[in-house]
Write a protein that holds these residues in place. Structure first.
Motif, PDB file in Angstrom:
ATOM      1  N   MET A  86      -2.026  25.389 -23.115  1.00 28.55           N
ATOM      2  CA  MET A  86      -0.936  25.747 -22.582  1.00 28.55           C
ATOM      3  C   MET A  86      -0.273  24.155 -22.571  1.00 28.55           C
ATOM      4  SD  MET A  86       1.303  28.043 -23.631  1.00 28.55           S
ATOM      5  CE  MET A  86       2.144  28.034 -22.360  1.00 28.55           C
ATOM      6  N   PHE A  99       0.564  21.830 -25.355  1.00 26.83           N
ATOM      7  CA  PHE A  99       1.882  22.139 -25.545  1.00 26.83           C
ATOM      8  C   PHE A  99       2.886  22.019 -24.935  1.00 26.83           C
ATOM      9  CE2 PHE A  99       5.780  25.526 -25.968  1.00 26.83           C
ATOM     10  CZ  PHE A  99       5.434  25.095 -27.410  1.00 26.83           C
ATOM     11  N   MET A 145       5.552  19.637 -26.962  1.00 28.34           N
ATOM     12  CA  MET A 145       7.157  20.042 -26.312  1.00 28.34           C
ATOM     13  C   MET A 145       8.258  19.194 -26.553  1.00 28.34           C
ATOM     14  SD  MET A 145       7.314  23.098 -23.935  1.00 28.34           S
ATOM     15  CE  MET A 145       8.465  22.426 -22.497  1.00 28.34           C
ATOM     16  N   SER A 173       8.342  17.394 -30.634  1.00 24.87           N
ATOM     17  CA  SER A 173       9.352  18.169 -31.026  1.00 24.87           C
ATOM     18  C   SER A 173      10.882  17.456 -30.591  1.00 24.87           C
ATOM     19  CB  SER A 173       9.194  19.806 -31.314  1.00 24.87           C
ATOM     20  OG  SER A 173       7.839  19.958 -30.970  1.00 24.87           O
ATOM     21  N   ASN A 200       4.771  34.058  -9.978  1.00 30.29           N
ATOM     22  CA  ASN A 200       5.766  32.261 -10.697  1.00 30.29           C
ATOM     23  C   ASN A 200       4.560  31.184  -9.940  1.00 30.29           C
ATOM     24  OD1 ASN A 200       6.037  29.886 -11.151  1.00 30.29           O
ATOM     25  ND2 ASN A 200       8.825  31.122 -11.145  1.00 30.29           N
ATOM     26  N   THR A 237       6.708  29.254  -6.994  1.00 30.95           N
ATOM     27  CA  THR A 237       7.342  29.153  -5.992  1.00 30.95           C
ATOM     28  C   THR A 237       6.642  30.377  -4.849  1.00 30.95           C
ATOM     29  OG1 THR A 237       8.592  31.594  -7.283  1.00 30.95           O
ATOM     30  CG2 THR A 237      10.129  30.061  -7.135  1.00 30.95           C
ATOM     31  N   ALA A 269      10.655  24.454 -28.940  1.00 25.57           N
ATOM     32  CA  ALA A 269      10.003  23.616 -27.964  1.00 25.57           C
ATOM     33  C   ALA A 269      11.540  22.288 -28.399  1.00 25.57           C
ATOM     34  CB  ALA A 269       9.210  22.632 -27.662  1.00 25.57           C
ATOM     35  N   MET A 313      14.914  22.996 -27.721  1.00 20.93           N
ATOM     36  CA  MET A 313      14.909  23.598 -25.607  1.00 20.93           C
ATOM     37  C   MET A 313      15.956  22.599 -25.260  1.00 20.93           C
ATOM     38  SD  MET A 313      11.729  23.464 -23.575  1.00 20.93           S
ATOM     39  CE  MET A 313      11.944  23.518 -22.019  1.00 20.93           C
ATOM     40  N   PRO A 314      16.722  21.485 -25.375  1.00 26.75           N
ATOM     41  CA  PRO A 314      17.061  21.188 -23.853  1.00 26.75           C
ATOM     42  C   PRO A 314      18.909  21.585 -24.937  1.00 26.75           C
ATOM     43  CG  PRO A 314      16.184  19.554 -25.766  1.00 26.75           C
ATOM     44  CD  PRO A 314      15.865  20.296 -26.010  1.00 26.75           C
ATOM     45  N   GLU A 315      19.176  22.408 -25.305  1.00 25.85           N
ATOM     46  CA  GLU A 315      20.346  22.912 -26.291  1.00 25.85           C
ATOM     47  C   GLU A 315      20.232  23.994 -26.056  1.00 25.85           C
ATOM     48  OE1 GLU A 315      23.289  21.904 -28.977  1.00 25.85           O
ATOM     49  OE2 GLU A 315      21.156  20.652 -29.979  1.00 25.85           O
ATOM     50  N   PRO A 344       5.824  30.850 -25.320  1.00 25.46           N
ATOM     51  CA  PRO A 344       5.535  30.077 -23.990  1.00 25.46           C
ATOM     52  C   PRO A 344       7.242  29.674 -23.450  1.00 25.46           C
ATOM     53  CG  PRO A 344       4.608  28.972 -25.691  1.00 25.46           C
ATOM     54  CD  PRO A 344       5.180  29.742 -26.258  1.00 25.46           C
ATOM     55  N   LEU A 345       7.952  29.691 -23.891  1.00 27.02           N
ATOM     56  CA  LEU A 345       9.366  28.678 -24.106  1.00 27.02           C
ATOM     57  C   LEU A 345       9.721  30.494 -23.364  1.00 27.02           C
ATOM     58  CD1 LEU A 345      10.630  27.180 -27.159  1.00 27.02           C
ATOM     59  CD2 LEU A 345       9.710  26.225 -24.985  1.00 27.02           C
ATOM     60  N   TYR A 372       9.257  30.764 -19.496  1.00 26.57           N
ATOM     61  CA  TYR A 372       9.089  29.634 -19.421  1.00 26.57           C
ATOM     62  C   TYR A 372      10.448  29.777 -18.358  1.00 26.57           C
ATOM     63  CZ  TYR A 372       9.919  24.784 -17.692  1.00 26.57           C
ATOM     64  OH  TYR A 372      10.835  23.536 -17.411  1.00 26.57           O
ATOM     65  N   ASN A 376      10.576  32.559 -15.977  1.00 27.70           N
ATOM     66  CA  ASN A 376      10.654  32.460 -14.619  1.00 27.70           C
ATOM     67  C   ASN A 376      11.225  31.748 -14.209  1.00 27.70           C
ATOM     68  OD1 ASN A 376       8.075  33.199 -15.477  1.00 27.70           O
ATOM     69  ND2 ASN A 376       6.530  31.562 -15.793  1.00 27.70           N
ATOM     70  N   THR A 377      11.509  31.193 -14.562  1.00 25.99           N
ATOM     71  CA  THR A 377      12.767  29.482 -14.285  1.00 25.99           C
ATOM     72  C   THR A 377      13.812  31.010 -13.945  1.00 25.99           C
ATOM     73  OG1 THR A 377      12.350  27.998 -16.133  1.00 25.99           O
ATOM     74  CG2 THR A 377      14.678  28.192 -14.577  1.00 25.99           C
ATOM     75  N   GLU A 428      13.125  33.405 -10.470  1.00 26.10           N
ATOM     76  CA  GLU A 428      12.430  33.078  -9.408  1.00 26.10           C
ATOM     77  C   GLU A 428      13.625  32.768  -8.250  1.00 26.10           C
ATOM     78  OE1 GLU A 428      12.316  28.483  -9.854  1.00 26.10           O
ATOM     79  OE2 GLU A 428      11.254  28.937 -10.826  1.00 26.10           O
ATOM     80  N   GLN A 479       2.126  42.036 -21.868  1.00 25.73           N
ATOM     81  CA  GLN A 479       0.898  41.876 -21.268  1.00 25.73           C
ATOM     82  C   GLN A 479       0.504  43.058 -21.947  1.00 25.73           C
ATOM     83  OE1 GLN A 479       1.978  42.347 -17.206  1.00 25.73           O
ATOM     84  NE2 GLN A 479       3.471  40.581 -17.014  1.00 25.73           N
ATOM     85  N   GLU A 481       8.925  51.721 -17.475  1.00 24.47           N
ATOM     86  CA  GLU A 481       9.949  52.870 -15.920  1.00 24.47           C
ATOM     87  C   GLU A 481      11.131  51.943 -17.273  1.00 24.47           C
ATOM     88  OE1 GLU A 481       9.810  52.279 -12.889  1.00 24.47           O
ATOM     89  OE2 GLU A 481      11.496  52.815 -12.078  1.00 24.47           O
ATOM     90  N   HIS A 484      33.239  40.725  -2.190  1.00 24.11           N
ATOM     91  CA  HIS A 484      32.774  40.574  -3.465  1.00 24.11           C
ATOM     92  C   HIS A 484      30.722  40.262  -3.296  1.00 24.11           C
ATOM     93  CE1 HIS A 484      36.520  41.230  -5.536  1.00 24.11           C
ATOM     94  NE2 HIS A 484      36.558  40.145  -5.641  1.00 24.11           N
TER      95      HIS A 484
END
Lengths: 207, 974, 321
Positions: A98, A101, A106, A109, B89, B92, C72, C75-77, C107-108, C111, C114-115, C118, C159, C167, C254
């Protein structure tokens, strides 16, 4: 015979799949599922073909010491190293695989993709010249669409994004659909040629 | 860049060195004890069926860079198996002070992906009790069957046909089981046994995947509790019909239920009732506690909960002559003035615990306020499918507004979005008429939507707070002039725009009520929910799946043969009253054996009855005798079992029973309930039809299904997808054109093909490479072999490679797809043979680079620069990477010819390549190069078909401009 | 016109492309380093996706599927789109599933999840579920299979848990419930969803694509086969703003965000300088600054090039070059 057997397989399966798309019956659906299972089973073998080819090409280069053969060493080392990292430590987050990667694959690319921006810039610079009436139209359209894409366009006038939308939705789409219809028919024709055995080049060799 | 040994060495060194930068584990081995989780607890989950525990522990601080927690479970301290994990994570950490993990319900026991052998967990010392998950090895896993409740889910076909008969010697003689291999289970699931002790431990895994020491194992004991309480009960009494109506909100967890009951409680008994509940609760917590109170509420209704399906949540109870009577449930209740009663709902579980809802008082009303369910409705087999859907449809199409947007700053022009709900009976909407009124009630405009694109533009005279719409639909079938929908757009200050208000049909609010469609087959006693629909919806598709499973408890195994053992009996369907299952067995001898046992038992009971004097005992024995007698009668007289017994061939017998099972489980009857969610509902009768469809079942199999096709509907697969009819016709026309044109071409008719510059230049481009003594590059696209563009690219490759071989010029073909690789290799090899130059063929000229899109481009660019290719061909499918390749080729000064059907890449190719084959020219190239009648004929056929399509487009446009939409409607929508 | 000018334009005409590269590089780097506030105008294709997802708010019988078909490199876009959609779903308590079709995307997905997670109290298997990597060869069978039964078609999540036991799968059976599929790709992969998931099962399909691929998907957007589309980085920036202005909007009236309104979005400016919005939620908008400057730069270049063209053409006597 070497030619005929593959052709017979192609024709039979081909027409069966044409029929499948018109037949929703369970038998037809089950046949399709069954076939998909075979695809699943076969495709992993193809991976080894790729890897073998990679080793053969680069191995030959190294053994013959052709110019720049060192690149081949790096290619093969990278391949072996990454594969081993995956096999030994697994591919979960936190493992060397990982890490490779995230820190090698990353960014590299992304760099290649980012080159596109530069190339588009230079291509646009070369292409957009008001050489003729048509070229001028192309140039204007390009400027409007580019402005429409960024906030500046809307700040100059709200008609810029509107016009940009119109250009994309009307003339652009009209041309595109025309090409797509042609492409669709071309595909159908090519498929039909293959099914009927008219087109055989892909089986290797000419006619 | 020219590489030297030194540079290569440096690069390799950098590669290795970069690895050293990997995050080094931030902890030292000495303080690993501080990584042990603290406060590990295992507690019972409340309101469950005794199959759940919740683990909790204090998470480690985020500085410790924990990536996951792994959980281990076992029945003794020394052997704990991997059970699950919780991801964390790293950056965090966990925000709260406590982390939870629920070990509840059925979870995976073993499957085909389980390890083959039992393994010690990684990074553990010799004496560690931690192991990996349960392996497939039955010697290890088999004994564990006793520690859990194990549920085996077996595909019906596997159970019926793949079983092995196994006899096991048990205390009371030998017992026959059906043995099944692991692969015959679609799943084997385990659940905790109530009251049993389980051991748990947890440890943390750090970012660098080091397994930290585990916490001291703790004990957890799951306890069976009373079921979860339902949220709301509503009750209504319809005075003129003397019917009580009940509706409730279903509880979330249904696995711990057996019965649904309704009680009537006198308001004066409320205190006594509450005392009774309190006492019951005490008894649940403390098993020693003896109860003394009786439930003062009177049972008026009871039924099975319908698990695992979603049951009906509405019930009607009729009062006849002041009494509620149900003999079967022994209910006989006298009802006085309804005002003095309260209603209570209860859920019972298998252990006998009962949870009561809050009491609810009756809303006394009149049948006139109940929803109107007079809409015509019907059930039908859905067309054009593989036979896995029934359609339930009702009423006439509805139209409603969904949104609106202001189009100008004055807020006088609005874009209004609308939508339509229709059903297959009224599937072609011809027109929708909209009448728009302003606040004062003046008509602003009338719009006729003859082509429904879901949007309208309305001009208001002035900005308005409210705009009213009157809508009417004209569809196929009579929709009637009288179906007028009204809906207003009202200015909403919060979101600053006009928002649709409530929808009315002829003055009645449409979405006040919702429809629930219930269904029931021959193998379940209770009705189950198929789907719920809004009041404006007009149909639902009910999924009748082909897959069916047998659920079996698994507690025995045969380690030698690698088999899990399950009971070999199964139910073919329920009897006609939907009360008792018609049980039979995989093995015919077992059927007779069971029958003999019943008879023996019956004889015993009769002797016992005749010798006893106690009246209570006699009554009990009589009930048992009746039960056995009815089982024997069922076995001897049931037509299915009788027919099954006639089969000599075992497989034929099972096949027959399978057919019966399939019909029983896939035939459904339907009913609709229209409700406001608060016990004001109307319930339809079961839908019946007179037009009985012929179903292709054998007479024997059909015999016991007398109502099949009348009220039970079995969806049938279709042999032709009718909405693809236009496509079929088009295919035939095209096919005919191809044959016709080929014939013409063979006759020698001159077929004109316009010159295509890119193709004409191919020879010159190859010639140029030959003159310069440099290689040719050919990229056959980036997509796989299933893409027709790749095939077209390979055809061109064949011809280019042949020319190149003739000129003795090297050709390089980088490939991105594994499967394309051998084909391209074959194409190039054959080309060299055909050109008579097998000697010049280099098998490494066609090579694989990588499947990664941009890495492939980097590879191709490298080839261009290093090999200084003189001519580059790009033929096939390209995506975003196209420009990066061609622009590099442009800088190296190569002649570039490209061809693709990827419309968006064409502009890039045009600017950077010398010649580009646009779209279909790629497909034409092969024919153009071959110049033989077969190929040319096909090409010509494409042209004429294209002309036909263009004509259709033009005619369609003209027709729909003058409101004639039949041509558009003739084509499928999606 | 003096000779010097003519010479200058002559040079400009045949400028070495590497000069263009360097100017583009600078035009991109500076705005990325120094963020500034610029307006973001929300367009309909993005808005449609937002409204569709928002309509599932708190509805336990509806879910969104995010399909990842890119690696990857893009990814930026695409990444800011994915994060904003996930953030929207978490914010509004909407069930969300993710699936990916190439190993490099796995992995993306993690990622992105996870981002976004949080800041929220969400759990895998309850609020979201990652189906994980499924080989591309299985794409068609899974795509079609999900029309009948998701749990059967997908079987296990990333997993290795059986999906049917989770659920989150309560009330989620097929495309009727998982009614929206958003496909993120640098290729035309959304078209497959249209042909199979939409045509056969009526699922709503939206696409998130890189700007280069936008034009490819336009025909489907216009016919409504795509219910919405993220058009490159701009689309991502628009969605970021939408989530900021509505779903994440917190005030006393609200506490759980506010409903969408075209009027409010047009009038609201969200400052991206300062710390009001975390960096990860404004990446696309900062990127858009760079894109704006680069576009302006490009237009400038094109104009200069054309002026030069006219001047030099005059010099050679109006002949076409």
């Amino acid at each position: 015979m070497k030619r005929q057997i593959p052709l017979i397989i192609i024709m039979t399966l081909g027409f069966m799949f044409v029929a499948h798309s018109f037949i929703p019956h369970k038998i037809s659906a089950d046949f399709f599922d069954w076939f998909q299972d075979w695809v699943k089973a076969i495709s992993p073998f193809a991976v080894s073909l790729g890897v073998i080819s990679l080793f053969m090409v680069n191995g030959t280069k190294i053994s013959r010491k052709v110019p720049n053969w060192q690149y081949s060493v790096i290619t093969l080392a990278g391949l072996v190293f990454t594969a081993l990292a995956g096999f030994i430590w697994g591919t979960q987050s936190g493992t060397p695989y990982m890490w490779l990667f995230e820190n090698v694959q990353m960014p590299m690319s992304a760099t290649m993709f980012a080159l596109l921006a530069f190339y588009i810039a230079s291509a646009a610079y070369k292409a957009f010249r008001a050489r003729s009436a048509q070229a001028t139209v192309l140039l204007l359209a390009a400027i409007i669409v580019m402005l429409g894409q960024v906030p500046l366009g809307a700040m100059i006038s709200k008609w810029i994004p509107e016009t940009s939308k119109w250009i994309l939705n009307v003339p652009n789409l009209a041309a595109k659909r025309a090409i797509m219809i042609g492409v669709g028919l071309g595909m159908t024709a090519t498929s039909l040629k293959i099914l009927l055995g008219i087109e055989r080049t892909y089986l290797g060799g000419g006619d | 860049m020219k590489l030297t040994y030194a540079k290569t060495g440096l690069l390799l060194f950098l590669m290795v060195f970069s690895f050293l930068l990997m995050p080094i584990p931030s902890h030292a081995a000495s303080d690993s004890s501080s990584y042990i989780v603290e406060n590990l607890k295992a507690e019972d989950i409340p309101d469950d069926d005794g199959g759940g525990l919740v683990l909790s522990w204090k998470p480690l601080p985020k500085e410790k860079r924990i990536i996951e927690y792994r959980i281990y479970r076992g029945v003794n301290k020394d052997t704990l198996f991997y059970h699950g994990k919780v991801d964390v994570n790293v950056k965090t950490g966990v925000s709260g002070d406590v982390m939870y993990y629920y070990d509840s319900g059925y979870n995976n026991f073993v499957d085909l992906q389980s390890p083959r052998k039992l393994k010690k967990e990684q990074q553990q010392s010799e004496d560690s009790p931690l192991y990996g998950s349960y392996p497939r090895d039955l010697k290890v896993t088999g004994p564990q069957l006793a520690n859990y409740q194990i549920l085996g889910v077996i595909p019906e076909k596997d159970f019926l046909f793949k079983n092995t008969k196994i006899e096991v010697e048990e205390e009371d003689g030998s017992v026959v089981y059906a043995g099944l291999k692991l692969r015959h289970f679609s799943g084997l699931y385990k659940k905790l046994i109530p009251g049993k002790e389980y051991f748990y431990t947890v440890f943390a895994v750090t970012e660098s995947r080091s397994y930290m020491p585990y916490a001291e194992p703790i004990i957890g004991v799951p306890i069976d509790n009373s079921p979860e309480k339902i949220q709301n009960l509503y009750s209504a009494y319809v005075e003129d019909q003397s019917i009580m109506k009940f509706e409730w909100v279903r509880s979330l967890f249904t696995s711990d239920q057996t019965n649904h009951s309704l009680y009537l409680l006198k308001k004066s008994d409320l205190t006594a009732f509450n005392n009774y509940i309190d006492e019951q609760k005490k008894a649940e917590i403390d098993p020693e506690f003896t109860t003394t109170l009786e439930n003062p509420a009177q049972l008026i209704f009871q039924r099975y909960c319908g698990y695992p399906y979603t049951p009906n949540n509405t019930v009607e109870v009729e009062i006849v002559n002041g009494k509620i009577i149900n003999d079967e449930k022994h209910i006989n209740v006298e009802v006085g003035a309804i005002e003095s009663y309260l209603a209570v709902f209860s859920l019972q579980d298998r252990a006998g615990y009962e949870t009561f809802s809050e009491v609810s008082s009756f809303d006394i009303c009149n049948s006139a306020i109940l929803p109107d369910l007079s809409d015509v409705w019907n059930v039908a087999d859905r067309l054009n499918d593989k036979g896995d859907y029934n359609v339930v449809q009702w009423g006439k199409p509805t139209v409603f507004l969904t949104n609106s947007t202001f189009l100008n700053e004055d807020k006088t022009r609005i874009l209004v979005n609308y939508d339509v709900y229709k059903n297959t009976k009224y599937d072609k909407i011809k027109n929708i008429f909209f009448n728009v009124f302003d606040m004062a009630g003046n008509k602003i405009s009338t719009i006729n939507e003859f082509y429904q694109d879901s949007k309208l533009k309305v001009n208001l005279n002035e900005p308005s707070q409210s705009v009213k719409f009157e809508m009417r639909i004209v569809a196929n079938g009579s929709t009637g002039e009288d179906q007028i929908f009204t809906q207003s757009l009202v200015f909403n200050d919060e979101i600053k725009s006009l928002q649709p208000g409530k929808l009315f049909l002829n003055g009645k609010e449409v979405n006040k009520y919702s429809y629930s469609v219930y269904k029931n087959n021959y193998s379940n006693e209770e009705w189950r929910l198929s789907k719920k629909a809004l009041g404006s919806q007009r149909e639902i598709f009910d999924n009748v799946t082909y897959r069916s499973y047998i659920y079996k408890g698994v507690s025995k195994f045969d380690a030698k043969k690698g088999l899990f053992l399950v009971s070999s009996s199964f139910s073919a369907r329920l009897d006609d009253e939907l009360k008792n299952p018609i049980m039979t067995d995989l093995y015919p001898q077992e059927v007779t054996k069971t029958l003999d046992q019943y008879k023996e038992e019956l004889a015993n009971l009769i002797t016992m009855r005749d010798t006893t004097d106690s009246e209570a005992e006699i009554a009990g024995l009589n009930a048992n005798i009746d039960a056995y007698q009815s089982q024997i009668d069922l076995n001897e007289n049931n037509s299915i079992l009788k027919k099954a017994a006639e089969f000599k061939n075992k497989r034929a017998r099972i096949k027959f029973l399978e057919k019966v099972k399939t019909i029983a489980s896939r035939s459904f009857k339907y009913k609709i309930v229209k409700s406001d969610g608060k016990a004001h509902f109307s319930s339809s009768d079961v839908y019946r039809t007179e037009k009985v469809k012929k179903l292709p079942f054998s007479k024997a199999a059909r015999k016991s299904f007398t109502t099949l096709g009348i009220d039970h509907f079995y969806p049938m697969p279709n042999w032709f997808q009718a909405d693809k009819f236009p496509a079929l016709i088009a295919t035939f026309i095209f096919g005919f054109m191809v044959f016709f044109m080929i014939k013409q071409a063979k006759k020698g008719k001159e077929l004109y093909i316009r010159p295509i510059a890119g193709i004409d230049e191919i020879d010159n481009a190859i010639g140029r490479a030959t003159e310069m003594g440099r290689p040719i590059l050919f990229v056959p696209g980036l997509s796989g072999i299933s893409d027709v563009a790749t095939l077209a690219g390979l055809s061109i490759l064949g011809r280019v490679a042949k020319k190149a071989a003739e000129y003795d010029t090297r050709i390089l073909v980088p490939v991105r797809d594994y499967i394309v690789l051998p084909i391209a290799q074959e194409v190039v090899k054959e080309a060299h043979y055909e050109a008579g130059r097998p000697d010049s063929h280099d098998k490494n000229s066609v090579f694989f680079i990588t499947t990664s899109q941009f890495a492939f481009v980097a590879g191709v660019n490298g080839v261009m620069i290093r090999e200084k290719t003189a001519t580059n061909f790009y033929m096939g499918m390209f995506w975003a990477e196209a420009l990066i390749m061609t622009e590099t080729g442009n800088t190296t000064g190569a002649i570039q010819i490209s061809g693709t059907d990827a419309v968006t890449q064409i502009p890039f190719f045009i600017t950077t390549c010398d010649y580009t084959l646009i779209g279909e020219e790629l497909y034409a190239a092969s024919a153009y190069l071959a110049r033989e009648p077969l190929q040319l004929g096909t090409l010509k056929a494409v042209d004429y078909t294209k002309f036909l399509i263009i004509s259709f487009v033009i005619i369609g446009t003209l027709l729909s401009t003058v409101h004639a939409t039949f041509l558009i409607n003739a084509f499928p929508e999606k | 016109m003096n000779k010097k000018t003519i010479k200058f334009f002559d040079k400009i005409q045949n400028i070495d492309r590497r000069y263009i590269y360097i100017v583009v590089a600078l035009a991109i780097i500076f705005p990325l380093l120094i963020p500034f506030n610029s307006p973001t105008y929300v367009t309909k294709p993005t808005e449609d996706i937002y409204k569709k997802i928002d309509s599932f708010s708190g509805d336990k019988s509806k879910a969104v599927l995010l399909s990842f078909t890119h690696d990857a490199s893009t990814m930026p876009e695409l990444f800011p789109m994915e994060v904003s959609v996930l953030r929207h779903c978490f914010e509004r308590d909407i069930k969300v599933f993710t699936i990916c079709w190439i190993p490099a995307a796995a992995p993306l997905v993690d990622y992105a999840i996870n981002t976004a997670k949080e800041d929220f109290d969400v759990q895998s298997g309850i609020d979201y579920c990652n189906f994980g990597y499924k080989p591309y060869a299985l794409r068609l069978p899974i795509m079609l299979g999900m029309g009948d039964d998701i749990a059967k078609a997908v079987e296990t999540d990333s997993q290795g848990r059986k999906i049917e036991n989770l659920e989150i799968m309560q009330d989620i059976k097929n495309y009727d419930d998982m009614n929206l599929v958003v496909d993120f790709a640098a290729s035309g992969s959304a078209i497959q969803w249209i042909t199979y998931a939409r045509a056969k099962f009526g699922a709503n399909i939206a696409a998130g694509v890189t700007a280069v691929m936008v034009a490819d998907n336009y025909p489907y957007l216009q016919t409504g086969q795509l219910m919405g589309m993220f058009r490159g980085l701009k689309g991502a920036a628009e969605y970021e703003k939408l989530v900021d202005v509505f779903a994440s909007y917190k005030s006393e009236d609200h506490p759980h965000g506010r409903p969408f309104s075209k009027e409010i979005i047009d009038q609201t400016r969200v400052a991206i300088t300062g710390d009001a919005v975390p960096y990860k939620y404004k990446k696309a908008r900062i990127g858009m600054n760079a894109q704006s400057v680069a576009h302006i730069m490009m237009i400038f270049f094109i104009l200069i090039g054309n002026i030069g063209y006219f001047i030099t053409r005059k010099k050679v006597g109006g002949k076409h070059v």
